[in-house]
Design an enzyme around this catalytic site. Structure first.
Site, short mmCIF file in Angstrom:
data_model
loop_
_atom_site.label_atom_id
_atom_site.label_comp_id
_atom_site.label_asym_id
_atom_site.label_seq_id
_atom_site.Cartn_x
_atom_site.Cartn_y
_atom_site.Cartn_z
N SER B 98 0.79 -1.23 0.00
CA SER B 98 0.00 0.00 0.00
C SER B 98 0.82 1.29 0.00
CB SER B 98 -0.98 0.00 1.17
OG SER B 98 -0.32 0.25 2.37
N LYS B 141 -6.16 4.03 8.80
CA LYS B 141 -5.27 4.98 8.14
C LYS B 141 -5.84 6.41 8.19
CE LYS B 141 -3.05 1.59 5.12
NZ LYS B 141 -3.03 0.96 3.77
#
Ligand SMILES: [Ca+2]
Ligand SMILES: [Ca+2]
Ligand SMILES: [Ca+2]
Ligand SMILES: [Ca+2]
Ligand SMILES: [Ca+2]
Ligand SMILES: [Ca+2]
Ligand SMILES: [Ca+2]
Ligand SMILES: [Ca+2]
Ligand SMILES: [Ca+2]
Ligand SMILES: [Ca+2]
Ligand SMILES: [Ca+2]
Ligand SMILES: [Ca+2]
Lengths: 201, 201, 201, 201, 201, 201
Positions: B98, B141
């Site tokens: 990611s 996140k």
């Protein structure tokens, strides 16, 4: 399909079929050539590929290095430009020889500038002389292709008997081409040279 | 934020988001190019990066090597200057795909000389053709970005449904851009070329 | 046989014999040389080959590199063209020294442009000076050759006593040549230079 | 101290601080550049360094390769001269990121010809952009510095709160400089250029 | 003996002695140099050699690279021609330092074009300065040499006391030369330059 | 002693001292430089050396590469000539940093053409700046030196207190030089340049 149309909108991407824990799935093999200005060389393989799948990539590349000129591909591009083959998703381990035809197609697409047809998916081991050898999981792969909206599937000729196991209603909606040489794959899977389109269209 | 403002004050640093044992966290991807006088070459990766994350760095670099000229980046700089990508903290193992968008942004910042916006953080896998693929941990996140004072977050378009899980009071204070191509990331995350500032300002 | 006729229709492929879990089997060793334009070099080995079999390939190549000129082979072709040796099927692990003669024959076929005879199969370790050393599994290998429609088999001279174990009705239908030097193998297994045919015929 | 005075009498040696099984200890990072006549190149790392510490050395070197010219260091010396970084004692395994500042200082000392101050010891992780990041073991390291007769210690600014744990009688005898950029470290730890002395004095 | 006469009929092969699970055995060390036209370089080692035996090959090669000119060997041949050392049988693991003299002899035979004497077998570790150091298994090795029809055996001078263990009737039929420098080995084991014969005679 | 006199009769060999399972022992470090005609390069290490001992060899070589010119050694010889360091016996695993002084001496002997004194043995770790650091096993090493007929032993200055453990009757017959810089070692261990003798005398 929308997904494969987006993915194969640029040269260097071909649609393959894999057996996964959860049945079958469509996968995309991506290939790129570095700008000769950027000084890269060699072959980079990513996508958590296992030993056998890495060997498939080397076979695909050697096939094009030894036979590419016969296929009117500009193999000189391979000389001072780094080749990178990637198979998303990046964190999913993948292995086996059956992406051989897809890797060869992605590389040939990249070299020729001809995009891959977005309605075509394929599976098959490739030998160093370009023969297409049989693979496993034909039923799961065809079901996955059908689910993904693919309409044409290329399989090894020696896997033709496995079509008996595929439900008739699925088979009816798919055009299946049994192939025995990777040149047949390229002829069926790449858009004609004259329809070459700008990337992103 | 003060931290990300300091970190991104020079070209070559971009702000990413990671999932950790303790929720989510902000991380900084740093890239450098060796002085051509110093004779370095090749790619160096540090920060105790796992296999998948190292592959992300190679994908980011190959993307720029094959598409950089279209993006008006001076890819010739990659030829005889060693590239180094580091992700502090140096002793903390990190893995996963990611950080792909963050690595691509750090490299593009370095090549273009445009610093990354310090109010922007990002997460997303990048494919070799520049597509932004979905990742996990969107909720953690975004919470981490918010805690760190980030105001704009870039996520993969295919992760948009995950925004439902993010508390409304957090989402209200964040501008979230769903993106599907890494070129959108670069447009949103890099300062305009004309605002280029001396390092340390 | 149809299979070996198709496989050996092009220079660079030779028919070998292996012992497998299920008795014996025919295998094909494929060799290719990269187009010098494509910039490849070195030796690539694929087919999930074990340590001993990889060494056999290096011995075959070194034999031709040191003795090839005596055999009137254009060894200069080995200089700037990458050599690739592959043994399908790609996912099946293979090991042992007995493909030495087959590897040497595939490489000599490639260099000379002479195809291998499709009715000939072979087994034998090769030493660096070209001596053919004894191997195991003569009985299973001859049964497999017979089943595959092969009519001529080359075995190491020192394995002649093992022919006693082969059923008489099989032996009657095979021409077996015991050989002690790999030059005898090349003389027996390669088509004459004058019968060189276009690939695919 | 006598020990660190002897060790740092020549350019290329800097005094660091480590946490060991038995508390803290002083360590010396040594760097050398091969005579260009001797044909060496590349980076050699010795001293039984762990993965993280090897990465610290690569970060230190890349920092100087990309920023060295700004620091008026002759980075061209890095081009055709092999760099070697060693951390005695040779048989003791060492790891962790906290020797980053010491490695950068040893290399900068070597390149500049300025010896390191023998009364200064240091600890801190360095990022690729030269930021000094926090480390562990501040208390043990300051006690070790004090025991070894060091009078000035450089620590990461973000470790300032850890000074609370250091006994007042030790802290009273040490000048502690919290630093946040490795350029501050170099300014504090290297002797001025004009005081450059012959080796061994 | 017929076997060793055939094996050593060409330059580059020397007869050694090994201890095996079943007593002792004769082994042949084969060396080849690639045709300079074929572009090979470096050292290739095959025959499933263990770490210690691989080091013996490197020592033999370095000895000839540093002392070869004194021995009037054309060491320039080593520059652009790949060296390959192989010890059949290919599938049998082998290790230990005692083939050092045999490896040095095979390489010196290859460089000089002088074949090895087929009635001579040898055993002994070689140091980098050419000293012959003691080895184990003298008794089993001499028995194996005798069984194989060898008439002259070279052993390390420091192994002379081990001859007491060899049956008198065997020792009576062998000429044993204790040697302490590998130059004595070469003098005793290589045919004179003037008797150089065409390969295969 | 006869043994060390024979061993050190040529430049490139120095006498060291090791601790073994059975007390202490004398060992010989051998170094060679390839004939520049033979095309070798790089550093080869043999003798079943462990990680730490391999690092000692790299430190010795880097020390001479950076300081050799000051010592009036022809370091240009290191440029295009392969260096090989070997420590017999070839099958005995060896490790530890205490052969550092012996390796440096063997290399300096080789470069200078000055043989090592056969009555001198030595032990000590070397740092990259040439400092001699303390080692273990002083007692066993001095007993071994004495048994082998050595009359002069060089030990690290910081190991002087360990001499208390050595029996007086042994110490009386040995001249022990405590040293702190490897330049002292070279001055004490190498024969003067003017007494240079032909190899083998
Ligand atoms: Ca595997
Ligand atoms: Ca398309
Ligand atoms: Ca900024
Ligand atoms: Ca992994
Ligand atoms: Ca094995
Ligand atoms: Ca044929
Ligand atoms: Ca100093
Ligand atoms: Ca580790
Ligand atoms: Ca071993
Ligand atoms: Ca002979
Ligand atoms: Ca170790
Ligand atoms: Ca001497």
């Amino acid at each position: 399909t929308p997904e494969s149309a987006e993915r194969t909108a640029v040269p260097g991407v071909a649609t393959g079929l894999a057996v996964t824990g959860a049945g079958g799935d469509v996968l995309f093999v991506e290939a790129s050539l570095a700008d000769p200005e950027s000084g890269a060389s060699g072959l980079t393989l990513t996508g958590q590929l296992g030993d056998v799948m890495k060997e498939s990539a080397r076979i695909a590349l050697s096939y094009l290095r030894s036979r590419g000129a016969e296929l009117e591909l500009p193999v000189g591009d391979l000389k001072e430009r780094g080749v990178h083959i990637h198979v998303p998703a990046g964190a999913v381990p993948k292995d086996g020889p059956s992406a051989g035809v897809t890797m060869t197609t992605a590389l040939a697409s990249l070299l020729s500038g001809r995009t891959a047809r977005s309605d075509v998916a394929m599976t098959g081991e490739v030998s160093l002389t370009g023969r297409v050898l049989p693979i496993g999981g034909v039923k799961q792969k065809l079901l996955a292709a059908h689910r993904a909206g693919i309409t044409t599937v290329l399989i090894p000729a020696r896997n033709e008997p496995d079509l008996d196991d595929v439900p008739a209603e699925v088979l009816d909606q798919l055009t299946v081409h049994p192939v025995s040489d990777v040149r047949e794959v390229l002829a069926l899977a790449l858009e004609p040279a004259e329809s070459r389109q700008p990337a992103g269209v």
